[in-house]
Structure formats: C-alpha cells, structure tokens
Design a protein around this motif. Structure first.
Motif, PDB file in Angstrom:
ATOM      1  N   ASP A  33      39.778  47.974  40.756  1.00  0.00           N
ATOM      2  CA  ASP A  33      39.354  46.762  40.077  1.00  0.00           C
ATOM      3  C   ASP A  33      40.502  45.766  39.932  1.00  0.00           C
ATOM      4  O   ASP A  33      40.534  45.000  38.981  1.00  0.00           O
ATOM      5  N   SER A  79      45.868  42.619  35.655  1.00  0.00           N
ATOM      6  CA  SER A  79      45.056  43.339  36.641  1.00  0.00           C
ATOM      7  C   SER A  79      45.494  43.003  38.063  1.00  0.00           C
ATOM      8  O   SER A  79      44.683  42.940  38.961  1.00  0.00           O
ATOM      9  N   PRO A  86      39.359  38.468  37.414  1.00  0.00           N
ATOM     10  CA  PRO A  86      39.141  38.312  35.971  1.00  0.00           C
ATOM     11  C   PRO A  86      39.719  36.996  35.462  1.00  0.00           C
ATOM     12  O   PRO A  86      40.615  36.423  36.065  1.00  0.00           O
ATOM     13  N   ALA A 109      45.232  37.419  32.553  1.00  0.00           N
ATOM     14  CA  ALA A 109      44.245  38.278  33.222  1.00  0.00           C
ATOM     15  C   ALA A 109      44.731  38.673  34.612  1.00  0.00           C
ATOM     16  O   ALA A 109      44.520  39.797  35.054  1.00  0.00           O
TER      17      ALA A 109
END
Length: 66
Positions: free
Chosen positions: A59, A52, A33, A48
């Motif tokens: 993901d 994550s 991301p 980002a």
C-alpha cells in the motif's frame, strides 16, 4: 521556514522521484494517500507521502508493481 504542507503533483513527483504521468495514474487509481482536489487543482499532503513512501509494502504511495 517550514516546507509546505501540501504539494503540487509536480512537487510530489519530484519528491517521490517518479514521472508526473505515473503519479497522475496512481492518483486516478486511488493509490496515493492525502490527495485533495481544490477546484480542478490537485494537492497532495506531504506527510501522507512521507509516511507511506515507496518501500513501505503493497500500500505504498504508488502501489505494487507486478
């Protein structure tokens, strides 16, 4: 002094503790991301990656490895 908002691929790979080739492949597959292309250069939004990062499920920043 604040950390930079965007990282180079080398900086992001160091932050994630992965090989830069692994990160480039993950970017190519759309698994990372916050990727921004500026001309030919890639930059990755630090927030980002942190939000994550590895261990956050399927993901995550580098996707699942089965």
């Amino acid at each position: 002094m604040h950390p930079p908002e965007f990282l180079t691929v080398d900086e992001a790979a160091a932050l994630l503790r992965v090989n830069r080739k692994t990160l480039y492949e993950s970017i190519r597959l759309g698994q990372v991301p916050g990727v921004v292309r500026i001309g030919k250069a890639l930059r990755i939004r630090r927030a980002a990656l942190v939000e994550s990062g590895p261990g956050k499920g399927r993901d995550s920043a580098l996707g699942s490895r089965r």
